[in-house]
Each structure stands twice: as C-alpha cells, then as structure tokens.
Design an enzyme around this catalytic site. Structure first.
Site, PDB file in Angstrom:
ATOM      1  N   MET A  10       0.833  -1.217   0.000  1.00 22.54           N
ATOM      2  CA  MET A  10       0.000   0.000   0.000  1.00 22.54           C
ATOM      3  C   MET A  10       0.862   1.259   0.000  1.00 22.54           C
ATOM      4  O   MET A  10       0.782   2.041   0.933  1.00 22.54           O
ATOM      5  CB  MET A  10      -0.936  -0.035   1.212  1.00 22.54           C
ATOM      6  CG  MET A  10      -1.873  -1.231   1.226  1.00 22.54           C
ATOM      7  SD  MET A  10      -2.658  -1.515   2.823  1.00 22.54           S
ATOM      8  CE  MET A  10      -1.364  -2.432   3.674  1.00 22.54           C
ATOM      9  N   GLN A  52     -10.580   3.633   0.737  1.00 20.71           N
ATOM     10  CA  GLN A  52     -10.249   5.006   1.109  1.00 20.71           C
ATOM     11  C   GLN A  52     -11.166   6.004   0.418  1.00 20.71           C
ATOM     12  O   GLN A  52     -11.793   6.843   1.069  1.00 20.71           O
ATOM     13  CB  GLN A  52      -8.791   5.306   0.755  1.00 20.71           C
ATOM     14  CG  GLN A  52      -7.768   4.537   1.563  1.00 20.71           C
ATOM     15  CD  GLN A  52      -6.345   4.762   1.058  1.00 20.71           C
ATOM     16  OE1 GLN A  52      -6.122   5.333  -0.011  1.00 20.71           O
ATOM     17  NE2 GLN A  52      -5.365   4.319   1.832  1.00 20.71           N
ATOM     18  N   THR A  83       2.273   1.451   5.911  1.00 22.95           N
ATOM     19  CA  THR A  83       1.614   2.613   5.325  1.00 22.95           C
ATOM     20  C   THR A  83       1.198   3.521   6.469  1.00 22.95           C
ATOM     21  O   THR A  83       0.835   3.039   7.547  1.00 22.95           O
ATOM     22  CB  THR A  83       0.386   2.206   4.500  1.00 22.95           C
ATOM     23  OG1 THR A  83      -0.444   3.355   4.275  1.00 22.95           O
ATOM     24  CG2 THR A  83      -0.447   1.156   5.189  1.00 22.95           C
ATOM     25  N   ASN A  84       1.246   4.822   6.244  1.00 26.74           N
ATOM     26  CA  ASN A  84       0.822   5.771   7.274  1.00 26.74           C
ATOM     27  C   ASN A  84      -0.697   5.949   7.305  1.00 26.74           C
ATOM     28  O   ASN A  84      -1.317   5.854   8.365  1.00 26.74           O
ATOM     29  CB  ASN A  84       1.478   7.141   7.034  1.00 26.74           C
ATOM     30  CG  ASN A  84       2.936   7.169   7.409  1.00 26.74           C
ATOM     31  OD1 ASN A  84       3.309   7.459   8.545  1.00 26.74           O
ATOM     32  ND2 ASN A  84       3.795   6.891   6.443  1.00 26.74           N
ATOM     33  N   CYS A 193       4.151   9.757   4.634  1.00 28.86           N
ATOM     34  CA  CYS A 193       3.700   8.846   3.600  1.00 28.86           C
ATOM     35  C   CYS A 193       4.943   8.050   3.238  1.00 28.86           C
ATOM     36  O   CYS A 193       6.005   8.645   2.972  1.00 28.86           O
ATOM     37  CB  CYS A 193       3.144   9.588   2.402  1.00 28.86           C
ATOM     38  SG  CYS A 193       2.908   8.511   0.974  1.00 28.86           S
ATOM     39  N   THR A 194       4.848   6.746   3.247  1.00 27.61           N
ATOM     40  CA  THR A 194       6.053   5.940   3.081  1.00 27.61           C
ATOM     41  C   THR A 194       6.689   6.110   1.706  1.00 27.61           C
ATOM     42  O   THR A 194       7.880   5.830   1.543  1.00 27.61           O
ATOM     43  CB  THR A 194       5.744   4.453   3.329  1.00 27.61           C
ATOM     44  OG1 THR A 194       4.633   4.036   2.514  1.00 27.61           O
ATOM     45  CG2 THR A 194       5.403   4.219   4.799  1.00 27.61           C
ATOM     46  N   GLU A 195       5.920   6.586   0.717  1.00 26.94           N
ATOM     47  CA  GLU A 195       6.498   6.803  -0.618  1.00 26.94           C
ATOM     48  C   GLU A 195       7.304   8.089  -0.709  1.00 26.94           C
ATOM     49  O   GLU A 195       8.150   8.220  -1.605  1.00 26.94           O
ATOM     50  CB  GLU A 195       5.398   6.822  -1.694  1.00 26.94           C
ATOM     51  CG  GLU A 195       4.832   5.473  -2.054  1.00 26.94           C
ATOM     52  CD  GLU A 195       3.841   4.954  -1.035  1.00 26.94           C
ATOM     53  OE1 GLU A 195       3.658   3.721  -0.950  1.00 26.94           O
ATOM     54  OE2 GLU A 195       3.236   5.789  -0.305  1.00 26.94           O
TER      55      GLU A 195
END
Length: 244
Positions: A10, A52, A83-84, A193-195
């Site tokens: 995700m 979401q 994921t946050n 956000c992990t990205e």
C-alpha cells in the site's frame, strides 16, 4: 531473532523499502550472511484504495485486521503496517493481535529532534486527527501545510510515487512545501507517507526529515534483535545522521 510481519502493498513501491532496509540493518548488525526474519503480506492496493476513496473504513479495518492476524498465525512475533494513512484503522488491527503492533507515528515521534514538527503525507493523514493526535500525545506540536500544498502532495503520492514515477519537477515542488513548513517554525518535517522518502532526502530540506518507513522498520529491527533505542544504529542513535 524475532520474526517481523510486514503488512504491505500500500503501495508495493514503499514495501520494497521496508524489506530492503530490514535486511540491510540485520546484515550490518550481525554481519556475515545474516538477514532479517520476515513474513511479508502484500495486498492488492486497488482494493484498499477503493475503501479510502469510498469512505468504507469498516471494510478496510476488517480486511487489515484479518491480514494482520494471518501474519501472527503464520509466526510473526510483531507486526508492522507498512503505510501511514491506513493507521487510521490501527485500533482494529491492535485488537485482532496478541503480538505487538508497532505504530508508525510512534517511531516518527521518537526521532523528532524538537517539539515542533511539520507533517507531510496523504491528504487524509494530514487533515484527519488520528495521526496528528498520536504525535501530539507524545508532546509534539504539529504544523500542517495549507490546503493547496496538501492537495499537491496528495496528487504526487497517488498519481506518481505509488506508480513508481520519480520526477525532478515534483521533487522541486515538494521541496518548496517542506521549506514553507520550516519557515513557519518546523524543527523537522515528518515524511508521513512511506512513498515520500523514495523522492526526498536530506539535501531536499533545510531541517531534518523524518522518513517514516525507515524509522518504522528500524524500530522493528531494534525490537527483533533486542537492541535498545539509543545505541548506534538504533532509532535514538545513528539513524538521524545516516538516514535522515
């Protein structure tokens, strides 16, 4: 070594970061051919993203709680949600587990160098209270960007970063958002956000960046190897200089 369960996908772009950093940390700490003991469950992000955007959070909670429990049943000694934004349903996941669930916002809070932190992430993470309240409960004052910056960051996350697109133009725009938070008094900016940490690094900010995925997986490896925070390489030690 305890086994870390990674509930990811995700997006998978940042889940690969969790996998790589966990193995690098274990290799560096134990040496030789050592690697992390991991269980990885990578979901189809389409189903989660639909929850979401359609505001089906009960469905999302049920899905992620069941998947986290499956990791525990398969042998995970602790579980991370990679994921946050989906930590909005963290209470349901925690309720489904009897092993520890390491909350990503706690790892970010532990690494904050001062009491004022800027928050960057998906629009839901920034605007809704679940994440900000968690940081505030740890004594942090949280600054959020104005609406137009929130929308630009959200578009970059879902339109580009989750699809593996890393653009110099987007990097410049996000650097400007970070700089504006620093100008307002943020002593650090949380990449929640992990990205985001796939695109932004230390040179992109006038203040320290707090890379949530790296901090999260480092906290998990610390626990899996029973390394106390504050030792070299731990969350309270070398990560701020080496990864932030």
């Amino acid at each position: 070594m305890e086994t870390i369960g990674l509930l990811g996908g995700m997006s998978w772009e940042s889940t690969t970061l969790y996998y790589r950093v966990a193995n690098e940390l274990v290799r560096d700490r134990l040496g030789g051919l050592a690697s992390a003991s991991l269980l990885v469950r990578s979901l189809d992000f389409r189903a989660v993203r639909a929850c979401q955007v359609e505001d089906r959070w009960d469905d999302a909670a049920a899905l992620l709680a069941a998947e986290a429990r499956a990791l525990q049943d398969a042998g995970a000694d602790l579980v991370l949600l990679c994921t946050n934004y989906m930590h909005k349903v963290a209470p349901a996941i925690e309720a489904a587990l009897t092993v520890p669930f390491l909350h990503i916002a706690d790892a970010v809070a532990d690494a904050a160098p001062g009491p004022v932190v800027g928050l960057l992430g998906a629009a839901g993470t920034v605007r809704e209270p679940f994440y900000r309240d968690r940081l505030a409960a740890r004594g942090l004052t949280v600054l959020t960007p104005p609406d137009d910056d929130v929308e630009r960051v959200d578009a970059a996350i879902f339109g580009e970063l989750c699809r593996g697109v890393l653009s110099d133009g987007t990097r410049a725009e996000l650097r400007a958002v970070v700089a504006r938070l620093a100008d307002r008094g943020a002593q650090a900016v949380a990449l929640s956000c992990t990205e985001l940490e796939l695109l932004l690094g230390p040179d992109d900010s006038p203040v320290p960046l707090l890379p949530s995925a790296r901090l999260h997986v480092t906290a998990a490896v610390d626990r899996a190897l029973a390394v106390p925070a504050g030792v070299p390489g731990g969350v309270g030690g070398g990560i701020r200089e080496g990864m932030v």
